[in-house]
Design a protein around this motif. Structure first.
Motif, PDB file in Angstrom:
ATOM      1  N   GLY A  79       0.819  -1.207   0.000  1.00 23.24           N
ATOM      2  CA  GLY A  79       0.000   0.000   0.000  1.00 23.24           C
ATOM      3  C   GLY A  79       0.857   1.263   0.000  1.00 23.24           C
ATOM      4  N   THR A  80       0.723   2.074  -1.030  1.00 23.17           N
ATOM      5  CA  THR A  80       1.550   3.288  -1.122  1.00 23.17           C
ATOM      6  C   THR A  80       1.109   4.347  -0.120  1.00 23.17           C
ATOM      7  N   GLN A  81      -0.206   4.506   0.073  1.00 18.87           N
ATOM      8  CA  GLN A  81      -0.685   5.461   1.076  1.00 18.87           C
ATOM      9  C   GLN A  81      -0.186   5.048   2.460  1.00 18.87           C
ATOM     10  N   THR A  82      -0.179   3.753   2.675  1.00 18.07           N
ATOM     11  CA  THR A  82       0.287   3.217   3.955  1.00 18.07           C
ATOM     12  C   THR A  82       1.790   3.420   4.129  1.00 18.07           C
ATOM     13  N   LYS A  83       2.546   3.054   3.118  1.00 19.90           N
ATOM     14  CA  LYS A  83       4.000   3.089   3.241  1.00 19.90           C
ATOM     15  C   LYS A  83       4.552   4.500   3.436  1.00 19.90           C
ATOM     16  N   PHE A  84       3.882   5.490   2.847  1.00 20.32           N
ATOM     17  CA  PHE A  84       4.389   6.853   2.955  1.00 20.32           C
ATOM     18  C   PHE A  84       3.654   7.674   4.013  1.00 20.32           C
ATOM     19  N   SER A  85       2.912   6.982   4.876  1.00 23.91           N
ATOM     20  CA  SER A  85       2.285   7.594   6.054  1.00 23.91           C
ATOM     21  C   SER A  85       1.398   8.787   5.708  1.00 23.91           C
ATOM     22  N   PHE A  86       0.640   8.675   4.619  1.00 24.53           N
ATOM     23  CA  PHE A  86      -0.274   9.753   4.263  1.00 24.53           C
ATOM     24  C   PHE A  86      -1.458   9.842   5.229  1.00 24.53           C
ATOM     25  N   VAL A  87      -1.848   8.704   5.785  1.00 26.79           N
ATOM     26  CA  VAL A  87      -2.973   8.678   6.723  1.00 26.79           C
ATOM     27  C   VAL A  87      -2.442   8.535   8.147  1.00 26.79           C
ATOM     28  N   PRO A  88      -2.618   9.543   9.008  1.00 27.98           N
ATOM     29  CA  PRO A  88      -2.177   9.429  10.401  1.00 27.98           C
ATOM     30  C   PRO A  88      -2.996   8.366  11.151  1.00 27.98           C
ATOM     31  N   GLU A  89      -2.421   7.853  12.215  1.00 31.02           N
ATOM     32  CA  GLU A  89      -3.093   6.874  13.084  1.00 31.02           C
ATOM     33  C   GLU A  89      -3.568   5.651  12.287  1.00 31.02           C
TER      34      GLU A  89
ATOM     35  N   PHE B 291      -8.743   0.623   9.163  1.00 29.72           N
ATOM     36  CA  PHE B 291      -9.596   0.153   8.071  1.00 29.72           C
ATOM     37  C   PHE B 291      -9.075   0.615   6.707  1.00 29.72           C
ATOM     38  N   CYS B 292      -8.316   1.734   6.708  1.00 28.87           N
ATOM     39  CA  CYS B 292      -7.711   2.212   5.449  1.00 28.87           C
ATOM     40  C   CYS B 292      -6.719   1.191   4.903  1.00 28.87           C
ATOM     41  N   THR B 293      -5.936   0.601   5.779  1.00 32.14           N
ATOM     42  CA  THR B 293      -4.958  -0.401   5.357  1.00 32.14           C
ATOM     43  C   THR B 293      -5.655  -1.604   4.731  1.00 32.14           C
ATOM     44  N   VAL B 294      -6.750  -2.025   5.351  1.00 32.30           N
ATOM     45  CA  VAL B 294      -7.528  -3.137   4.797  1.00 32.30           C
ATOM     46  C   VAL B 294      -8.022  -2.776   3.403  1.00 32.30           C
ATOM     47  N   GLY B 295      -8.569  -1.565   3.259  1.00 33.53           N
ATOM     48  CA  GLY B 295      -9.116  -1.151   1.979  1.00 33.53           C
ATOM     49  C   GLY B 295      -8.069  -1.014   0.889  1.00 33.53           C
TER      50      GLY B 295
END
Length: 422
Positions: free
Chosen positions: A303-313, A320-324
Motif C-alpha cells: 500500500g503506497t498510502q500506507t507506506k508513505f504515512s499519508f494517513v495518520p493513526e 480500516f484504510c490499510t484493509v481497503g
C-alpha cells in the motif's frame, strides 16, 4: 472427565473462531501499516506489531481464565468490578498520561499503557445487567430507568473529563439494551428527532423560525387528534417544548459546550467548511487509500498510502484504510461480513439465555461492538465525524483488545452455562 467434555462442547466455538479471525486480521494489518524494513519480523517485540502479538497471546490467556471461572462470579462481582474501574477513571485524571490531548492513560512502564475507559465498558455492562435482572425491576418505571441511566452515565461523566468524547459516546449505545428490556420506542424516536433537529439547525440556521412554525403546526394537529388522551397530549406538549428549546440552544451548545476541534470536525463532516489540508486531511487521505485498493487491493505490504504515512493513526483509529488499500473492496467486505456475523451470533446467543442477567449482558456486548464498528468504519469513509475510537480486535492496542476479549468471553462463559440460572 464429564465436566471437561461439557466445558468443551458448551463453549460457542463458532464465536471463538470469528474472534480469532479478527485478531489475526488486525495483527497482519498492523504489521503492514507500520512496517519497518529494519525490523521485518512480525513478532519483533521492539515494534508495535510485535507488541500486538504479545497483546493477542495475553488476551488468549485472559480468555482461557474467564472460561475456567464459575459463571455466577460475574454477577456477584459486578459491583466490585464497576467500583474498581470507577476508581481507575478517577485515578487517571490525577496521574494519567496525556496522549493526543486526552489524559486517558496510566503508564505501566516499558512502553506499555493502560486505558481505564476501555475496561469501564464491560464493567458497566455487568452492573447494568445485574441491576436490570433484579426482582421487580422494570426499566419502563421512572425510578428503575433513572438508576440504570446513572449506572451508564457515571463512567461517561468521568471519561468526558479526560476529555475523551469518542469513548464517552460509546456508552450511549447501551440505550439499545434499555430498549430491549422495555423502554418505550418513543424514547429512541425522541433521540433520533433531536439529532436530526441539531443537524438541520446547523445546516439551515437562518431558517430556525420556519422549523419552529412547522413543529408548532405538527404539535397542534397531534393535540387535536389525541384530544381525548391526556397522557398523549402531555407527551406531545413535552416534545414540542423540548424541540423548540433544542433549536434555540444549538448555537450556544455549539459555541460554548463543544470543544473547538469537535466543532470543526462536525463542520467538515456536514460540508459547512472544506479544509482538505487541515481538519479534513485524515478523512480525505483515508478515502483515497480505500478507493485506491479498488476490487482486490494492491497486495500485502504494497500500500503506497500506507507506506508513505499519508494517513495518520493508520494502525489504530484508521486501520480500516490499510484493509481497503491492500485488500481492496473484497477485503473490506470480508471484514464487515465477519463483524456482522459476530454481531448476529452474539444476539442469537443473548436470546437463547434462560438467565435475564446473561441476556441483558449479551445485548450490552452487541451494542458496544456495533457502535465501535459503525463509527470507526463510518469515519474512515466520511459518513460520520471523526471521534477517534478503535476498530474492535483489529486496531493496535492492548487495552482495547483486552477489553473486547473480556466482553466477548464473559458472554461465552455465561452461554456455556446457559442451562443454569444466574
Amino acid at each position: 472427565m464429564n465436566n471437561q467434555r461439557s466445558f468443551f462442547f458448551n463453549v460457542d466455538w463458532f464465536t471463538v473462531i470469528l474472534y480469532l479471525a479478527l485478531c489475526i486480521i488486525g495483527w497482519f494489518n498492523i504489521h503492514s501499516a507500520i512496517f519497518d524494513e529494519e525490523h521485518p519480523s512480525i513478532v519483533d517485540l521492539s515494534t508495535n506489531y510485535g507488541k500486538q502479538f504479545i497483546y493477542i497471546l495475553s488476551a488468549l490467556v485472559l480468555a482461557t481464565i474467564i472460561l475456567l471461572m464459575e459463571s455466577r462470579f460475574f454477577s456477584a462481582l459486578a459491583p466490585a468490578v464497576y467500583s474498581i474501574t470507577v476508581l481507575l477513571l478517577i485515578l487517571v485524571l490525577v496521574i494519567g498520561r496525556n496522549v493526543g490531548g486526552n489524559q486517558a492513560w496510566i503508564s505501566l512502564g516499558g512502553g506499555f499503557r493502560l486505558q481505564p475507559s476501555e475496561f469501564a465498558k464491560f464493567a458497566t455492562c455487568l452492573l447494568l445487567a445485574r441491576y436490570l435482572s433484579g426482582t421487580n425491576i422494570k426499566v419502563s418505571d421512572t425510578n428503575s430507568f433513572l438508576i440504570a441511566a446513572a449506572i451508564i452515565g457515571f463512567p461517561m461523566l468521568l471519561i468526558i473529563l479526560q476529555p475523551d468524547a469518542g469513548s464517552t459516546l460509546v456508552f450511549c449505545s447501551l440505550i439499545f439494551v434499555l430498549y430491549r428490556e422495555g423502554i418505550s420506542p418513543l424514547f429512541l424516536i425522541a433521540i433520533g428527532v433531536a439529532i436530526a433537529l441539531f443537524i438541520l439547525t446547523l445546516l439551515l440556521s437562518q431558517y430556525q423560525l420556519y422549523f419552529i412554525g412547522i413543529i408548532t403546526i405538527i404539535a397542534g394537529i397531534l393535540v387535536y387528534l389525541f384530544r381525548r388522551n391526556q397522557t398523549l397530549i402531555i407527551t406531545v406538549i413535552a416534545g414540542f417544548v423540548f424541540s423548540v428549546g433544542l433549536i434555540f440552544s444549538v448555537n450556544f451548545l455549539y459555541q460554548h459546550v463543544l470543544k473547538k476541534h469537535q466543532t470543526v470536525r462536525i463542520d467538515e463532516w456536514l460540508g459547512i467548511t472544506k479544509d482538505l489540508r487541515g481538519i479534513g486531511y485524515n478523512v480525505n487521505q483515508s478515502k483515497i487509500a480505500i478507493g485506491s485498493g479498488k476490487l482486490w487491493g494492491k497486495g500485502y505490504l504494497k500500500g503506497t498510502q500506507t507506506k508513505f504515512s499519508f494517513v495518520p493513526e493508520q494502525s489504530t483509529d484508521f486501520i480500516f484504510c490499510t484493509v481497503g488499500e491492500e485488500w481492496g473492496f473484497a477485503g473490506t467486505l470480508t471484514v464487515i461480513l465477519i463483524y456482522l456475523t459476530l454481531l448476529f451470533r452474539i444476539i442469537f446467543i443473548a436470546e437463547r439465555q434462560r438467565s435475564n442477567f446473561s441476556r441483558i449482558y449479551g445485548y450490552g456486548v452487541a451494542s458496544i461492538i456495533f457502535f465501535h464498528v459503525f463509527i470507526n468504519v463510518g469515519m474512515t469513509i466520511g459518513l460520520v465525524p471523526v471521534i477517534g475510537i478503535p476498530l474492535p480486535l483489529i486496531s493496535y492496542g492492548g487495552s482495547s483488545l483486552w477489553s473486547f476479549t473480556i466482553l466477548i468471553f464473559i458472554l461465552l462463559k455465561l452461554d456455556s452455562n446457559r442451562m443454569g440460572i444466574i
